[in-house]
Design a protein around this motif. Structure first.
Motif, short mmCIF file in Angstrom:
data_model
loop_
_atom_site.label_atom_id
_atom_site.label_comp_id
_atom_site.label_asym_id
_atom_site.label_seq_id
_atom_site.Cartn_x
_atom_site.Cartn_y
_atom_site.Cartn_z
N ARG A 24 9.47 5.81 3.36
CA ARG A 24 8.40 5.93 2.36
C ARG A 24 7.06 5.62 3.01
NH1 ARG A 24 9.61 4.97 -3.01
NH2 ARG A 24 7.39 4.89 -3.45
N LEU A 26 3.52 4.15 3.55
CA LEU A 26 2.83 2.95 3.10
C LEU A 26 1.34 3.13 3.37
CD1 LEU A 26 3.08 -0.07 2.13
CD2 LEU A 26 3.08 -0.68 4.55
N GLY A 27 0.53 3.22 2.30
CA GLY A 27 -0.92 3.29 2.47
C GLY A 27 -1.45 1.87 2.47
N LEU A 32 2.78 -0.14 -3.94
CA LEU A 32 4.17 -0.07 -3.48
C LEU A 32 4.76 -1.46 -3.22
CD1 LEU A 32 6.60 1.57 -2.63
CD2 LEU A 32 5.54 1.94 -0.40
N ASP A 34 3.84 -4.38 -4.39
CA ASP A 34 4.01 -5.06 -5.70
C ASP A 34 5.33 -4.65 -6.34
OD1 ASP A 34 1.82 -6.60 -6.04
OD2 ASP A 34 0.93 -5.41 -7.66
N MET A 104 -8.61 -1.87 0.26
CA MET A 104 -7.26 -1.59 0.80
C MET A 104 -6.75 -0.23 0.36
SD MET A 104 -6.28 -4.05 2.67
CE MET A 104 -4.54 -3.66 2.86
N PRO A 160 -2.12 6.01 -14.68
CA PRO A 160 -3.06 4.90 -14.48
C PRO A 160 -4.33 5.18 -13.65
CG PRO A 160 -1.21 4.71 -12.96
CD PRO A 160 -0.96 5.94 -13.77
N LEU A 204 5.28 16.78 -5.59
CA LEU A 204 5.45 16.52 -4.16
C LEU A 204 6.93 16.33 -3.81
CD1 LEU A 204 2.89 16.14 -2.39
CD2 LEU A 204 3.38 13.69 -2.42
N ILE A 210 0.84 13.33 1.76
CA ILE A 210 -0.49 13.83 1.42
C ILE A 210 -1.39 13.57 2.62
CG2 ILE A 210 -2.51 13.49 -0.07
CD1 ILE A 210 -0.66 12.80 -2.36
C1 FAD Z 1 -4.66 -5.91 -10.29
C2 FAD Z 1 -4.79 -4.44 -10.09
C3 FAD Z 1 -5.70 -3.73 -10.87
C4 FAD Z 1 -5.83 -2.34 -10.71
N1 FAD Z 1 -6.72 -1.65 -11.49
C5 FAD Z 1 -6.83 -0.30 -11.35
C6 FAD Z 1 -7.71 0.47 -12.16
O1 FAD Z 1 -8.41 -0.07 -13.04
N2 FAD Z 1 -7.77 1.81 -11.97
C7 FAD Z 1 -7.01 2.44 -11.01
O2 FAD Z 1 -7.11 3.65 -10.88
N3 FAD Z 1 -6.17 1.74 -10.23
C8 FAD Z 1 -6.07 0.41 -10.37
N4 FAD Z 1 -5.19 -0.30 -9.60
C9 FAD Z 1 -4.27 0.44 -8.74
C10 FAD Z 1 -4.81 0.69 -7.36
O3 FAD Z 1 -5.85 1.63 -7.46
C11 FAD Z 1 -3.64 1.25 -6.57
O4 FAD Z 1 -2.75 0.17 -6.33
C12 FAD Z 1 -4.07 1.84 -5.24
O5 FAD Z 1 -4.98 2.89 -5.43
C13 FAD Z 1 -2.86 2.37 -4.49
O6 FAD Z 1 -3.27 2.79 -3.20
P1 FAD Z 1 -2.51 2.26 -1.91
O7 FAD Z 1 -3.09 2.97 -0.73
O8 FAD Z 1 -2.52 0.77 -1.85
O9 FAD Z 1 -1.06 2.81 -2.23
P2 FAD Z 1 0.37 2.27 -1.76
O10 FAD Z 1 0.73 1.09 -2.57
O11 FAD Z 1 0.40 2.15 -0.27
O12 FAD Z 1 1.27 3.53 -2.16
C14 FAD Z 1 1.43 3.95 -3.49
C15 FAD Z 1 2.43 5.12 -3.50
O13 FAD Z 1 1.92 6.22 -2.78
C16 FAD Z 1 2.77 6.59 -1.70
N5 FAD Z 1 1.87 7.01 -0.62
C17 FAD Z 1 0.84 6.30 -0.09
N6 FAD Z 1 0.14 7.08 0.75
C18 FAD Z 1 0.74 8.30 0.75
C19 FAD Z 1 0.47 9.54 1.41
N7 FAD Z 1 -0.57 9.71 2.23
N8 FAD Z 1 1.30 10.58 1.19
C20 FAD Z 1 2.37 10.45 0.35
N9 FAD Z 1 2.66 9.30 -0.30
C21 FAD Z 1 1.84 8.26 -0.11
C22 FAD Z 1 3.58 5.36 -1.39
O14 FAD Z 1 4.80 5.69 -0.77
C23 FAD Z 1 3.76 4.78 -2.79
O15 FAD Z 1 4.78 5.47 -3.46
C24 FAD Z 1 -5.05 -1.67 -9.73
C25 FAD Z 1 -4.15 -2.40 -8.94
C26 FAD Z 1 -4.01 -3.76 -9.11
C27 FAD Z 1 -3.03 -4.49 -8.23
#
Ligand code: FAD
Length: 329
Positions: A24, A26-27, A32, A34, A104, A160, A204, A210
């Motif tokens: 999977r 990890l971005g 993920l 959490d 992040m 979301p 997907l 992506i």
């Molecule tokens: C307290 C809290 C408040 C939040 N409030 C908001 C809000 O108000 N609005 C909002 O929009 N979001 C909110 N979020 C969510 C936050 O925006 C997302 O957690 C974040 O955008 C996820 O991005 P990431 O890179 O960390 O994803 P990850 O956690 O790394 O990945 C998420 C998913 O995407 C997949 N993935 C990651 N990158 C790729 C890729 N390139 N290709 C294919 N699959 C991929 C992973 O395998 C996983 O399934 C909140 C989160 C928290 C913890």
């Protein structure tokens, strides 16, 4: 958290190979990891894709931008081309999560974040998204935050992402790569409504990564706004949100983009409202009529019925503001 394998991918072929073998991506890990802690996501192997050269924002030859999948949310919101050509996108990003999380979170991960319906994480409750066939506890339980558009009897959870609502209004296109090749998916087609298979959330394939999101040139987006209504000023998901862009000439709407968040199971492009608004007088009455038509198919439940009027009022206020004052924040 269950034990899992970890691969750090130095280049795209390694990443695609790992994903093809079942790892999977990890971005930023903000969603993920959490969900792994809550034992909702159970990947056997993670492939850390954050070292891949996909963190740039480049101008496209015909206008528009190509945004690498690993661009952090804070970086994208601050990009001067995004702020001037697509303010709705910058505002949507800044309305999400917190500064630390946006530093992040990646573009790819943001698009694929999972629902915040409380039953999705609650192993004591039924959830067709978490465990297909178990039922939907939200239907008869707490459902104030759930969707009124695009729902099914199997799932009513709201999508979301704020960023995705702006992107769907802007006709964004997702680039996905796998060992089989590269394909492009319009953002409007990426997320699937729940239907009978709420656990299948996107178009997907499991082996696709992506790699970028492309934004076409959208002149009307220079006059655009994102408005989000939530329970508190930060760190809260949308109760309702509106991404809007509007151009008015001689009192009539000549171009419009409208998408709704917090109210639907997918980022919701308001196609019917846009259709009714094109060529109509740019008045509150037209805006109200267009939103009423868009929301006519909404299915309200006791705790989320308020969202219908709330999103209608928010959209009418946002379009009215664009019509009278333009899009400056
Ligand atoms: C307290 C809290 C408040 C939040 N409030 C908001 C809000 O108000 N609005 C909002 O929009 N979001 C909110 N979020 C969510 C936050 O925006 C997302 O957690 C974040 O955008 C996820 O991005 P990431 O890179 O960390 O994803 P990850 O956690 O790394 O990945 C998420 C998913 O995407 C997949 N993935 C990651 N990158 C790729 C890729 N390139 N290709 C294919 N699959 C991929 C992973 O395998 C996983 O399934 C909140 C989160 C928290 C913890």
């Amino acid at each position: 958290m269950r034990p899992f394998g970890y691969v750090s991918a130095p280049d795209l072929p390694t990443a695609l190979g790992a994903v093809a073998a079942g790892a999977r991506p990890l971005g930023g890990g903000t969603n993920l990891v959490d969900l792994m802690r809550d034992d909702v996501e159970r990947p056997e192997t993670l492939v850390d894709v954050t070292s891949l050269p996909l963190a740039g924002v480049d101008e496209l030859p015909g206008g528009g931008l190509r945004i690498g999948a690993l661009v952090r949310n804070s970086h994208l919101a601050a990009d001067r081309r995004v702020r001037s050509h697509y303010p709705v996108l910058s505002q949507a990003l800044l309305s999400g999560a917190s500064g630390q999380l946006r530093n992040m979170a990646t573009v790819g991960g943001n698009l694929l974040q999972r629902t915040r319906c409380p039953y999705f994480r609650d192993h004591a409750a039924a959830c067709n998204k978490r465990e297909p066939g178990t039922g939907c506890a939200a239907l008869g339980g707490l459902h104030r935050g759930t969707a009124v558009l695009g729902t099914s009897e199997h799932c009513i959870s709201a999508h979301p992402s704020d960023m995705a609502v702006a992107l769907v209004a802007l006709d964004a296109v997702v680039e996905a790569q796998s060992v089989r090749g590269t394909r492009r998916i319009s953002l409007a087609e990426l997320h699937r409504p729940p239907g009978e298979t709420p656990h299948v959330e996107t178009d997907l394939a499991a082996d696709e990564l992506i790699t970028a999101v492309e934004l076409p040139a959208v002149p009307v987006a220079r006059t655009s706004l994102y408005r989000k209504v939530r329970d508190r000023a930060s760190f809260a998901f949308a109760l309702v949100s509106v991404a809007a862009a509007l151009e008015v000439r001689d009192g009539d709407v000549v171009d419009v983009r409208l998408a709704l968040g917090g109210v639907a199971t997918t980022p919701w492009r308001a196609n019917e409202a846009e259709r009714l608004l094109l060529g109509a007088p740019a008045t509150e009455e037209s805006f109200r009529r267009a939103l009423a038509a868009e929301l006519a198919p909404a299915v309200a439940r006791p705790q989320n019925a308020f969202k219908i009027e709330m999103v209608q009022r928010t959209a009418v206020a946002t379009l009215s503001r664009l019509a009278t004052e333009g899009g400056a924040a």
